[in-house]
Write a protein that holds these residues in place. Structure first.
Motif, PDB file in Angstrom:
ATOM      1  N   ASN A  17     -46.277 -28.216  -2.355  1.00  0.00           N
ATOM      2  CA  ASN A  17     -47.446 -27.624  -3.606  1.00  0.00           C
ATOM      3  C   ASN A  17     -47.968 -26.573  -3.131  1.00  0.00           C
ATOM      4  O   ASN A  17     -48.806 -25.596  -4.528  1.00  0.00           O
ATOM      5  N   TYR A  18     -47.491 -25.562  -2.125  1.00  0.00           N
ATOM      6  CA  TYR A  18     -48.082 -24.312  -2.164  1.00  0.00           C
ATOM      7  C   TYR A  18     -47.733 -23.460  -3.015  1.00  0.00           C
ATOM      8  O   TYR A  18     -46.424 -23.020  -2.917  1.00  0.00           O
ATOM      9  N   SER A  19     -48.809 -22.747  -3.055  1.00  0.00           N
ATOM     10  CA  SER A  19     -48.500 -21.099  -3.717  1.00  0.00           C
ATOM     11  C   SER A  19     -48.569 -20.016  -3.312  1.00  0.00           C
ATOM     12  O   SER A  19     -49.562 -20.142  -3.264  1.00  0.00           O
ATOM     13  N   ASP A  20     -47.648 -18.899  -3.541  1.00  0.00           N
ATOM     14  CA  ASP A  20     -47.972 -18.104  -2.280  1.00  0.00           C
ATOM     15  C   ASP A  20     -48.596 -17.181  -3.236  1.00  0.00           C
ATOM     16  O   ASP A  20     -49.519 -15.805  -2.438  1.00  0.00           O
ATOM     17  N   SER A  21     -48.921 -17.323  -4.561  1.00  0.00           N
ATOM     18  CA  SER A  21     -49.761 -16.147  -5.212  1.00  0.00           C
ATOM     19  C   SER A  21     -51.198 -16.813  -5.057  1.00  0.00           C
ATOM     20  O   SER A  21     -51.360 -16.638  -6.498  1.00  0.00           O
ATOM     21  N   THR A  22     -51.949 -16.406  -4.350  1.00  0.00           N
ATOM     22  CA  THR A  22     -53.528 -16.428  -4.097  1.00  0.00           C
ATOM     23  C   THR A  22     -53.445 -15.560  -4.790  1.00  0.00           C
ATOM     24  O   THR A  22     -53.446 -14.108  -5.190  1.00  0.00           O
ATOM     25  N   SER A  23     -54.870 -15.253  -6.308  1.00  0.00           N
ATOM     26  CA  SER A  23     -54.963 -14.654  -6.967  1.00  0.00           C
ATOM     27  C   SER A  23     -55.117 -13.321  -6.151  1.00  0.00           C
ATOM     28  O   SER A  23     -56.182 -13.245  -4.841  1.00  0.00           O
ATOM     29  N   LYS A  24     -55.270 -11.594  -6.641  1.00  0.00           N
ATOM     30  CA  LYS A  24     -55.977 -10.827  -5.587  1.00  0.00           C
ATOM     31  C   LYS A  24     -57.544 -11.005  -5.850  1.00  0.00           C
ATOM     32  O   LYS A  24     -58.172 -10.372  -4.609  1.00  0.00           O
ATOM     33  N   ASP A  72     -58.891 -14.018  -5.747  1.00  0.00           N
ATOM     34  CA  ASP A  72     -59.656 -15.070  -4.957  1.00  0.00           C
ATOM     35  C   ASP A  72     -59.580 -13.751  -3.686  1.00  0.00           C
ATOM     36  O   ASP A  72     -61.115 -14.618  -2.973  1.00  0.00           O
ATOM     37  N   GLU A  73     -58.608 -13.200  -3.033  1.00  0.00           N
ATOM     38  CA  GLU A  73     -58.334 -12.848  -1.960  1.00  0.00           C
ATOM     39  C   GLU A  73     -59.709 -12.385  -1.353  1.00  0.00           C
ATOM     40  O   GLU A  73     -59.529 -12.349  -0.600  1.00  0.00           O
ATOM     41  N   LEU A  74     -59.654 -11.464  -2.662  1.00  0.00           N
ATOM     42  CA  LEU A  74     -61.295 -10.495  -2.328  1.00  0.00           C
ATOM     43  C   LEU A  74     -61.753 -10.575  -2.309  1.00  0.00           C
ATOM     44  O   LEU A  74     -63.306 -10.740  -1.203  1.00  0.00           O
ATOM     45  N   VAL A  75     -63.048 -12.180  -2.833  1.00  0.00           N
ATOM     46  CA  VAL A  75     -63.949 -12.100  -3.206  1.00  0.00           C
ATOM     47  C   VAL A  75     -63.981 -13.460  -0.853  1.00  0.00           C
ATOM     48  O   VAL A  75     -64.776 -12.724  -0.857  1.00  0.00           O
ATOM     49  N   PRO A  81     -63.316 -20.406  -4.691  1.00  0.00           N
ATOM     50  CA  PRO A  81     -62.441 -19.515  -4.656  1.00  0.00           C
ATOM     51  C   PRO A  81     -61.988 -19.552  -2.984  1.00  0.00           C
ATOM     52  O   PRO A  81     -61.645 -19.482  -2.540  1.00  0.00           O
ATOM     53  N   VAL A  82     -63.566 -19.367  -2.214  1.00  0.00           N
ATOM     54  CA  VAL A  82     -63.478 -19.305  -1.123  1.00  0.00           C
ATOM     55  C   VAL A  82     -63.637 -20.342  -0.063  1.00  0.00           C
ATOM     56  O   VAL A  82     -64.373 -21.357  -0.461  1.00  0.00           O
ATOM     57  N   THR A  83     -62.361 -20.813   0.939  1.00  0.00           N
ATOM     58  CA  THR A  83     -62.360 -21.619   2.386  1.00  0.00           C
ATOM     59  C   THR A  83     -63.762 -21.127   3.237  1.00  0.00           C
ATOM     60  O   THR A  83     -63.419 -19.970   3.640  1.00  0.00           O
ATOM     61  N   ILE A  84     -64.635 -21.960   3.338  1.00  0.00           N
ATOM     62  CA  ILE A  84     -65.254 -21.984   4.614  1.00  0.00           C
ATOM     63  C   ILE A  84     -65.737 -23.170   5.435  1.00  0.00           C
ATOM     64  O   ILE A  84     -65.313 -24.441   4.860  1.00  0.00           O
ATOM     65  N   THR A  85     -65.505 -22.729   6.926  1.00  0.00           N
ATOM     66  CA  THR A  85     -66.421 -23.943   7.404  1.00  0.00           C
ATOM     67  C   THR A  85     -67.705 -24.111   7.523  1.00  0.00           C
ATOM     68  O   THR A  85     -67.760 -23.744   6.964  1.00  0.00           O
ATOM     69  N   ASN A  86     -68.215 -25.861   7.403  1.00  0.00           N
ATOM     70  CA  ASN A  86     -69.672 -26.010   7.570  1.00  0.00           C
ATOM     71  C   ASN A  86     -70.526 -25.221   8.228  1.00  0.00           C
ATOM     72  O   ASN A  86     -71.041 -24.366   8.197  1.00  0.00           O
ATOM     73  N   GLN A  87     -69.747 -24.686   9.841  1.00  0.00           N
ATOM     74  CA  GLN A  87     -70.532 -23.317  10.837  1.00  0.00           C
ATOM     75  C   GLN A  87     -70.461 -22.869   9.984  1.00  0.00           C
ATOM     76  O   GLN A  87     -71.655 -21.976  10.955  1.00  0.00           O
ATOM     77  N   SER A  88     -69.347 -21.916   9.819  1.00  0.00           N
ATOM     78  CA  SER A  88     -69.900 -21.081   8.921  1.00  0.00           C
ATOM     79  C   SER A  88     -71.028 -20.367   8.176  1.00  0.00           C
ATOM     80  O   SER A  88     -71.418 -19.646   8.343  1.00  0.00           O
TER      81      SER A  88
END
Lengths: 330, 391, 439
Positions: free
Chosen positions: C139-146, C148-151, C281-288
């Protein structure tokens, strides 16, 4: 060295009467028009942050004379020097600031072009190149050297002859300034006064029309001061125009034909040494800079009082210089 | 004895290597910048890389070798112009920041995957793509030879005493040459000059006698490239000698000390600094071309570290001297290999393994750089009174 | 006068000798303390006669363990490798040449799409080449919105910027108070990460306690450096350019000390993989997140100290005008000593957090960011601590955002440096620097 080399040529201005003729016959107001001005400055303003360091409406420097630019510490004399020689840019650039040297506008000219046009300066903190020999210092002063062209420099044939001529000229100047026996020493090994002399001699290598000396007497021992003053007078007698900055009025009195006084960036008075020193504006200027100095009414005009002032100013200058030096690379 | 002979042979090989000569040329250029003019160029490796790229890419794409060399020089020329124009009017450390950054930009661009057809990206350009025209110029023929056929093995079967005496004489000759250079008038007068040249030739022959290094005649990394590389070092040294003894050279030294003073004497300081930057940069490009001849164009092998090695070599030999760059480069590379081999030979593997001897040699390089700058900033050949760091 | 000079020379010599001894002994000490360092991983280590191919098999959900790959060399010999728990695989190539890496699809979990299943790699001796295979969930979608990418990139940029800021504030303070451009500053950043590896990973200290020890040790190296090296050199009147070259020498020596002790590989501070969380939209590690919070707190504390405390004001006074500060009774040597301690501590912290956030540190990690540090300091205005802070954030954002905004990914560092050069052309004093006469 034969005698004719050490004896400078004598020009028209060696005659005191001729000099007097050029300094009288017009009203000695700040910005007075001179019979034959070599340097004309108009509307030059330089601000640092909010503070106005220099604001000179009009100034003319008479050709062939020794003009002293005096003023208390912080009057903007050196900044003014830096501006007209192209080492600094006025805040008002393009807004009416204008100055010309020998009929040629130089207000947008680079420092090196100003020097090439015949107006050569020295610096308050001597810039003798101490890791170079005295003769190398001198040779740098010579103009239009073929060997300074990158392509010709590799072929000695193109510049060897000129180099010999320049060296002969340098020897002559060194002899005149009593530096010939130091010719191959590093300039760094010279005393403070000798460096001032070297700097002056080096400036003369370019046969300037006008030489601008920034506090030539600062840090020079009294014996050498006399000889320096003598050299300056000789330059005038040969026909050169001299403009020098000095804060010590006493020194100025003996040799200058004309004195211009700056205070807080402005030109406050002009005239012969004696008239200027009795000018209330000048007294105010010097007093204004030293509120804590109570000199009484006429005390200011005595030599002792002047010396006292000068010492104070020199002490302040020394502190300022130390600070400037400590600030590291500019 | 054999271990020592092995270590010394290794040092000799490294000292003679074309890459040592290449760095020497780049250091000669850096000497014009830093030594004579006081320009803090921290991007000499960028000039080298541009020279190498200009040369290699042109030939790879079918242009004649001479055009490749010209492209290399042209790239370095433009690089100097672009970097110098904005920074030469500013304080010295701005030039340092801008040159080191620009050299890195060149490297990043070179290793970019977008330019794979030109620069070969991070893999670089293999030497086989551009080496042939240069190898074809060789008149050394093929095969392999040792420089002088007569060596220590021919005297008393290479007994230890022959070599030890030889080494002592070699050290004496080198010390003598260095002392003559330091005294300044090494080439003053015909007799002096002849003596000096004789001493140099004797020293070289003695070294070849003591450390016979067989190499291929032409090959990838043979005598031909060495011959050309060292001829170029000699020519570069001569050019710099002619330049700096002239009034132009005097201007450089004046600017190094106090550019305002030189400006007040009516000299166009900016233009002179630009000329110096360009000339030094062209030597850098030439060094870069020679550097990649026996190897390949690898952007990552021509990064900041290479610039720092250049500085180490320059300061070791003596900045603002004529022969300092050459002496410094030879000593730098030979000493590093010497340290590495010695550590490998005498320090047991449990303490320092083979890879670590390499790293150890670089640690020593770093420490040596610090020591030289602190205790002997004028290097081996320099004059302490003349050399000041006033940038 | 002369004898004083001699004494000074001697004290410099002693100081330098101490430092050199420390530098030369460091590898040995580190070897003794690390003991099992080399036995831990079974990574392929490239050497002069060996090349490596390595990669990670992962989907956007996480790494895939026990996936089988077939690697075929030019002669047609096939070797099978299996991915580890962290999805990593590697292969040792004994010849230089072309290898084909193919993923065995039957060994993959179900519901996965293989976007790139075969890749050709040319090996070289002495280097590790990546083998990039792309596997995705169905179910991967290649089109992460611009947008979201920016954020996401902005958050990454802020993170990088904050880490750079920790190091560059110190670099700037050192420049401000002593005029020295410290090229060895980046090696202090590396030191933080490497010490973290030794103390936390190797010796099992707790992350928080170990981290504190790392920072304190790094701060101590600041004290030590100034005591044995920089202060004697200042007293000796060594020129700034000379001092700068000394820092270059120190930087070279330290880099190879690190390489000597941990090799050319990447080492990690903690062994387990960080947990990831998504906020919008942000994926981030807890460590970060923790790293960013720590950075903000520490930077705020430094800022407060500079503005409000006596010693902070003294530091700024020394930055403004050392001679005047000295004349008005400030002990400049003490201030500079403190600046070195704080700067090195901050750099160490930065390195530790960098190693945690980017999943490891290498001998040349510092070298990689050295120019970004200089760019940050110069951008903000040489010698102004707050300028360095602003400059670091700007540089961090530029590095992370430039690929989103259309720059090719491998130009992101080049973009940051290019912006620095361009800014110097229009505003040589930097963003927050005071305009002053130059040239």
């Amino acid at each position: 060295m034969s005698d004719h080399m050490t004896q400078p040529a004598v020009g028209a201005m060696a005659d005191p009467a001729a000099r007097l003729a050029l300094t009288s016959g017009f009203e000695a107001t700040p910005g007075a028009t001179k019979p034959d001005a070599i340097l004309r400055v108009d509307n030059i303003v330089r601000q640092f942050g909010g503070m106005t360091a220099v604001d000179v409406q009009h100034l003319e420097v008479q050709r062939g004379l020794i003009t002293a630019l005096i003023g208390p510490n912080g009057a903007g004399k050196t900044t003014f020097f830096n501006l007209i020689t192209g080492f600094d840019k006025p805040t008002t650039a393009g807004k009416g600031a204008h100055w010309e040297f020998d009929g040629r506008t130089i207000d947008k000219t680079s420092a090196s072009s100003v020097a090439r046009s015949g107006m050569v300066r020295t610096f308050q903190l001597t810039k003798a190149l101490s890791a170079m020999t005295v003769i190398d210092n001198m040779m740098l002063g010579a103009q239009d050297q073929a060997g300074e062209n990158l392509f010709k420099s590799m072929f000695r044939g193109t510049w060897g002859k000129q180099e010999k001529e320049n060296e002969a000229k340098a020897d002559e100047l060194l002899a005149r300034f009593k530096l010939l026996e130091k010719k191959h020493d590093y300039a760094g090994s010279l005393s403070g006064g000798q460096r001032k002399l070297l700097e002056m001699a080096r400036a003369l290598m370019s046969d300037p029309k006008m030489i601008m000396l920034d506090e030539p007497m600062a840090g020079v021992n009294p014996a050498l001061t006399q000889s320096l003053l003598g050299h300056i007078q000789n330059l005038r007698d040969e026909g050169m125009t001299v403009l020098f900055v000095e804060h010590d009025m006493h020194v100025v009195r003996h040799i200058s034909d004309w004195v211009a006084v700056m205070a807080e960036g402005r030109l406050v008075a002009e005239g012969s040494a004696d008239t200027v020193m009795s000018d209330p504006a000048v007294i105010d200027a010097y007093l204004g800079a030293h509120h804590d100095t109570d000199l009484g009414d006429d005390a200011l005009l005595t030599d002792e009082a002047l010396e006292e002032l000068a010492e104070e100013v020199a002490a302040e200058d020394a502190v300022r210089q130390a600070e400037e030096e400590a600030e590291g690379p500019k | 004895m054999d271990t020592i002979q092995f270590i010394l042979n290794g040092m000799m090989r490294e000292a003679l290597s074309p890459q040592t000569a290449a760095v020497a040329i780049a250091v000669i250029g850096l000497n014009i910048h830093f030594g004579f003019t006081g320009l803090l160029n921290m991007g000499q490796s960028g000039f080298m890389l541009l020279g190498a790229y200009g040369f290699a890419i042109s030939i790879w794409h079918g242009l004649p070798m001479i055009v490749g060399v010209l492209f290399g020089f042209g790239a370095a020329f433009i690089f100097a112009l672009v970097l110098g124009a904005p920074t030469l009017k500013l304080r010295g450390d701005y030039l340092a920041i801008v040159t080191i950054s620009a050299a890195e930009i060149i490297r990043y661009v070179g290793r970019s995957a977008l330019l794979v057809d030109f620069t070969g990206s991070a893999q670089g350009i293999p030497g086989s793509q551009y080496r042939t025209p240069f190898a074809n110029l060789s008149f050394f023929g093929s095969g392999q030879f040792t420089l002088i056929p007569f060596n220590y093995t021919d005297v008393a079967d290479g007994a230890a005493w022959v070599r030890i005496i030889g080494w002592l004489v070699a050290i004496a000759v080198i010390v003598l040459i260095v002392l003559r250079f330091r005294s300044g008038g090494a080439f003053r007068g015909i007799a002096q000059a002849a003596g000096m040249v004789g001493l140099l030739v004797f020293g070289l022959l003695l070294l070849f006698f003591l450390f016979p290094v067989p190499q291929q005649s032409t090959g990838v990394n043979g005598w031909w490239v060495r011959f050309v590389a060292w001829i170029l070092v000699a020519v570069s040294t001569l050019v710099v000698y002619l330049l700096v003894r002239s009034p132009w050279g005097r201007l450089l030294r004046g600017i190094r000390e106090d550019e305002d003073a030189v400006r007040s004497l009516g000299k166009n300081v900016f233009s002179i600094k630009m000329q110096a930057l360009i000339i030094g940069g062209l030597f850098g490009a030439l060094g870069g071309i020679v550097y990649v001849l026996p190897a390949s164009v690898q952007p990552d092998s021509m990064g900041r570290s290479l610039t720092f090695f250049c500085y180490t070599a320059l300061l070791l030999g003596g900045a603002a001297t004529i022969f300092g760059p050459v002496l410094g480069s030879v000593l730098f590379f030979a000493a590093r290999i010497g340290i590495k081999y010695t550590a490998a030979a005498y320090v047991p593997d449990s303490i320092m393994n083979n890879q670590q001897t390499e790293q150890f040699s670089y640690i020593v390089v770093g420490v040596a750089l610090m020591l030289i700058v602190i205790f002997r900033p004028q290097g081996i050949l320099g004059n302490k009174r003349e050399l000041r760091f006033n940038v | 006068m002369k004898s004083r000079h001699v004494v000074r020379e001697r004290s410099v010599a002693r100081g330098v000798a101490g430092l050199i001894l420390a530098l030369l002994l460091a590898p040995v000490l580190a070897m003794i303390s690390s003991g099992a360092a080399n036995a831990v991983d079974t990574l392929c280590l490239p050497s002069p006669d060996k090349g490596c191919i390595a990669g990670t098999i992962r989907t956007e959900d996480g790494p895939l363990a026990d996936v089988k790959l077939t690697i075929t060399d030019e002669a047609g010999t096939a070797t099978e490798v299996t991915t580890s728990d962290t999805g990593k695989w590697n292969f040792q190539a004994d010849t230089e040449g072309t290898y084909v890496v193919k993923v065995d699809e039957s060994s993959l979990p179900k519901d996965l799409d293989v976007a790139t299943g075969t890749v050709t790699v040319v090996t070289k001796f002495g280097v590790t080449k990546p083998g990039l295979l792309t596997i995705r969930t169905a179910n991967y979608s290649d089109s992460t919105s611009k947008a979201d990418e920016l954020v996401q990139s902005t958050v990454n940029g802020l993170r990088l910027g904050l880490l750079l800021a920790l190091a560059s504030v110190g670099l700037s303070l050192i420049y401000g108070t002593t005029g020295l451009s410290n090229f060895a500053h980046a090696e202090q950043v590396t030191l933080g990460g490497i010490l973290g590896y030794f103390l936390i990973n190797q010796h099992g200290l707790g992350l928080w306690f170990g981290g504190l020890v790392v920072v304190l040790l790094c701060a101590f190296t600041g004290w030590f450096q100034d005591r044995v090296l920089w202060q004697p050199l200042r007293r000796r009147g060594l020129g700034l350019t000379q001092m700068m070259i000394v820092t270059i020498g120190l930087s070279l020596a330290l880099q190879y000390v690190y390489q000597y002790t941990v090799g050319a590989r990447t080492v990690r501070v903690v062994q387990d993989n960080p947990s990831v969380r998504s906020i919008g939209p942000v994926t981030i590690t807890n460590q970060s997140i923790v790293a960013m919070v720590i950075s903000v707190i520490v930077l705020a504390a430094v800022g407060y100290a500079l503005l409000r405390t006596r010693i902070g004001r003294a530091t700024r006074a020394v930055s403004d005008n050392p001679a005047l500060a000295s004349a008005s009774g400030i002990d400049t040597d003490r201030v500079i000593r403190l600046v070195w301690i704080v700067a090195m501590g901050l750099a160490g912290l930065s390195g530790l957090l960098y190693a945690l956030v980017t999943n490891g540190i290498k001998w040349d990690s510092g070298l990689q960011i050295l120019l970004l540090l200089f760019a940050a300091v110069t951008l903000g205005g040489l010698g102004t601590a707050f300028g360095a802070l602003v400059g670091a954030i700007v540089i961090g954002l530029v590095v992370e955002l430039s690929p989103v905004l259309g720059m090719p990914g491998d130009f992101k560092y080049a973009t940051a440096l290019l912006i620095l050069i361009l800014l110097l052309l229009v505003r040589p004093q930097g963003l927050l620097g005071k305009p002053q006469r130059i040239g």
